[in-house]
Scaffold this motif. Sequence first.
Motif, PDB file in Angstrom:
ATOM      1  N   VAL A  60      14.167 -61.462 -51.320  1.00 36.48           N
ATOM      2  CA  VAL A  60      15.582 -61.333 -51.678  1.00 36.48           C
ATOM      3  C   VAL A  60      16.098 -59.954 -51.270  1.00 36.48           C
ATOM      4  N   ALA A  61      15.291 -58.920 -51.518  1.00 38.16           N
ATOM      5  CA  ALA A  61      15.712 -57.548 -51.214  1.00 38.16           C
ATOM      6  C   ALA A  61      15.887 -57.314 -49.719  1.00 38.16           C
ATOM      7  N   SER A  62      15.190 -58.079 -48.892  1.00 39.41           N
ATOM      8  CA  SER A  62      15.287 -57.893 -47.435  1.00 39.41           C
ATOM      9  C   SER A  62      16.299 -58.827 -46.777  1.00 39.41           C
ATOM     10  N   CYS A  63      16.872 -59.747 -47.551  1.00 40.24           N
ATOM     11  CA  CYS A  63      17.796 -60.735 -46.981  1.00 40.24           C
ATOM     12  C   CYS A  63      19.134 -60.082 -46.632  1.00 40.24           C
ATOM     13  N   ALA A  64      19.663 -60.431 -45.471  1.00 35.36           N
ATOM     14  CA  ALA A  64      20.931 -59.850 -45.012  1.00 35.36           C
ATOM     15  C   ALA A  64      22.107 -60.302 -45.862  1.00 35.36           C
ATOM     16  N   PHE A  65      21.963 -61.399 -46.608  1.00 42.44           N
ATOM     17  CA  PHE A  65      23.073 -61.942 -47.392  1.00 42.44           C
ATOM     18  C   PHE A  65      23.078 -61.446 -48.841  1.00 42.44           C
ATOM     19  N   THR A  66      22.092 -60.641 -49.213  1.00 43.00           N
ATOM     20  CA  THR A  66      22.023 -60.151 -50.593  1.00 43.00           C
ATOM     21  C   THR A  66      23.144 -59.145 -50.831  1.00 43.00           C
ATOM     22  N   SER A  67      23.839 -59.274 -51.964  1.00 42.47           N
ATOM     23  CA  SER A  67      24.970 -58.401 -52.269  1.00 42.47           C
ATOM     24  C   SER A  67      24.502 -57.003 -52.629  1.00 42.47           C
ATOM     25  N   ALA A  68      25.400 -56.024 -52.471  1.00 42.46           N
ATOM     26  CA  ALA A  68      25.072 -54.628 -52.787  1.00 42.46           C
ATOM     27  C   ALA A  68      24.742 -54.459 -54.268  1.00 42.46           C
ATOM     28  N   SER A  69      25.418 -55.216 -55.138  1.00 47.70           N
ATOM     29  CA  SER A  69      25.152 -55.102 -56.583  1.00 47.70           C
ATOM     30  C   SER A  69      23.752 -55.619 -56.925  1.00 47.70           C
ATOM     31  N   LEU A  70      23.334 -56.704 -56.282  1.00 44.59           N
ATOM     32  CA  LEU A  70      21.999 -57.244 -56.538  1.00 44.59           C
ATOM     33  C   LEU A  70      20.926 -56.314 -55.971  1.00 44.59           C
ATOM     34  N   LEU A  71      21.217 -55.689 -54.837  1.00 47.82           N
ATOM     35  CA  LEU A  71      20.279 -54.720 -54.268  1.00 47.82           C
ATOM     36  C   LEU A  71      20.139 -53.507 -55.185  1.00 47.82           C
ATOM     37  N   ASP A  72      21.228 -53.108 -55.819  1.00 48.50           N
ATOM     38  CA  ASP A  72      21.163 -52.002 -56.774  1.00 48.50           C
ATOM     39  C   ASP A  72      20.288 -52.368 -57.969  1.00 48.50           C
ATOM     40  N   GLN A  73      20.361 -53.632 -58.384  1.00 50.58           N
ATOM     41  CA  GLN A  73      19.495 -54.114 -59.474  1.00 50.58           C
ATOM     42  C   GLN A  73      18.024 -54.080 -59.043  1.00 50.58           C
ATOM     43  N   LEU A  74      17.747 -54.536 -57.824  1.00 49.53           N
ATOM     44  CA  LEU A  74      16.371 -54.569 -57.321  1.00 49.53           C
ATOM     45  C   LEU A  74      15.823 -53.170 -57.048  1.00 49.53           C
ATOM     46  N   ALA A  75      16.709 -52.176 -56.901  1.00 50.09           N
ATOM     47  CA  ALA A  75      16.258 -50.803 -56.674  1.00 50.09           C
ATOM     48  C   ALA A  75      15.553 -50.221 -57.884  1.00 50.09           C
ATOM     49  N   ARG A  76      15.632 -50.928 -59.022  1.00 54.50           N
ATOM     50  CA  ARG A  76      14.923 -50.481 -60.232  1.00 54.50           C
ATOM     51  C   ARG A  76      13.600 -51.219 -60.411  1.00 54.50           C
ATOM     52  N   ASP A  77      13.184 -51.976 -59.394  1.00 56.47           N
ATOM     53  CA  ASP A  77      11.945 -52.752 -59.474  1.00 56.47           C
ATOM     54  C   ASP A  77      10.735 -51.814 -59.533  1.00 56.47           C
ATOM     55  N   SER A  78       9.658 -52.318 -60.129  1.00 58.37           N
ATOM     56  CA  SER A  78       8.431 -51.515 -60.261  1.00 58.37           C
ATOM     57  C   SER A  78       7.521 -51.598 -59.038  1.00 58.37           C
ATOM     58  N   GLU A  79       7.730 -52.590 -58.166  1.00 57.71           N
ATOM     59  CA  GLU A  79       6.866 -52.776 -57.000  1.00 57.71           C
ATOM     60  C   GLU A  79       7.390 -51.988 -55.795  1.00 57.71           C
TER      61      GLU A  79
END
Length: 595
Positions: free
Chosen positions: A213-232
């Motif tokens: 999901v984090a590498s998908c070109a269609f992922t929104s900036a808000s969702l990427l900001d959420q994934l930026a807090r991931d532990s992996e």
Amino acid sequence: KRAHCPVSFMTWAVENGNEQQKLAVAMNAEAPEGLLRKLVADGEEASHSRSLSNPVARCMKLAGAAAKGHLKLTEQAAVADLDPTFLGCVNASLAAMWPTAAWRRGLIGPGQWLALGLGDRLAVIGTCSLEDLVEGAGAAFVEALAQHANDGVRLLIAKSADTPPGVLEALAADPDEWVRCAVAENPSTPERTRLDLMASLAEDEEATVRRTVASCAFTSASLLDQLARDSEEHVLVAVASNLATSPVTLEKLARSKKQDVREWVARHPSASAAVLAVLAKDKPNEVREAVADNPSTPPSVLVDLARDRSRGVRESVAGNANTPSHLLVHLFETDGPYHMRYWLADNPAAPGSIRVASMESLAADEFWFTRRSAAESAACPPHLLDQLAKDAEPQVRLCVAGNPAASTALLERLARDRSKHVRTHAKSRLSGAAPLPVDMGLERALRWHSSLRRAAKRLAWNTGDPALAKQSAEELVAMHRQECADMLLNPAASIIARLLGADAANVLLIPAERASAAARSSDRAVRLLGLCHVNADRADLVKYHRSTDWAARLAVARNPATPSGVLATLTKDAHRFVALQAEATRCLAMEEACP
């Protein structure tokens, strides 16, 4: 296995034991009903596991299947249920095995082909790939293929940009997370469906799904900001490398303790000048190199990096189009043309004299692959292209023939080159004719038909079958499309099933001379086929009648060659079907013995 085994020890085995110990409890006639029901429940839970190749899940699944048929959990079984039960077990085992070695050794053959998994059927025959089948079936069968039992088929349908939006919406609810990921990445997926799907996948327990999901070109900036807090870490790297990631999110990731995350932030074209200035002082060379290579890095930062202690950082500065020309001259003079030539030769910001000098250094190199880099460059001056067109290495001359800067006169000369590939390429450039579009449907059909003929010869099929004869292009494409659909949706009607012959309809049929070897196989499916064959060794029948695998005991109970003493023991087996089968085989033997 013993009847007087303490309940406390059986309880320990169910909760903490290995596969053999759990199976032993399942075959113990005195095992408490509560423990048996726990084994069944654990097995059903394991059946929904993401990976049944996991040893723990496999152990629970086998023990649960064994406990399910225990005397204390089943009603009186009917004789009519015996064959379907055994055949179902054999088919399930064949579908789960990797059969190439067993097929090559002759332990299994045409009789088992239809029971193998889709990928395994293709592997043992070797006629085409799964991708060829799905592409060959075409849009006419897309809705049926979207409901196929094989995850790989549904994944290919979910990836295809030609899949209708309605089918993609149905696949968005697929039980396989990778199919749902493919739907999310498909440009044909409706926007609303994609947004809902991305939101759910971003919270998946599998880190690899979140990374997708984090590498998908269609992922929104808000969702990427959420994934930026991931532990992996690899999820954070995917966020940092995604072009849709906002500068604010990149600023957060630039403070990460992980070098790879900071390096990808340093490469990002949307990274702010302030972030790049901070990362330009990062300790690892790789991070500073990424800043020096970034087209968004301001000249003021590049000036500092041009004095960096690492040559790799200085080389990246030399290749950056934002670097001031006087700084490029300085790098050329201080580091020398040999070290800076690759980067300065193609940098449009470099003065013309430096670019030519760098290109001349490349063209004069002793290694042909370095000279080839000059021959490929559109910035290569005419006099150097003329020189490289006389190079002793054909690959260098081929690159000159493909260079957009090559003149007509140069191409005419290369059209008479001693290398056929160079002549063909030069003539193609001179003609200016666009290559004819390739008919991919016909190309796939031709490859399939050629491999089908080879397989027929290799496996001694009926090579006189009409399907193997030469066909017209239209007939070949139509036959290939139908064969792809049959292989995916109705393999029993396929051309291959016909070529295998009548033996393909009998899953228990194996070569009689290989029955003993099959009974000793490490593959469960092959072992079951060997143990139920009349040619199996009596020693193996005696050995496996005490097996913790109920299906192996059932196979021994089915075998008319099983010694009467062994059958008598199996009539008291804890598994209902084993006991019933042993009694049925015993009665049949007595009837045949009577005059």
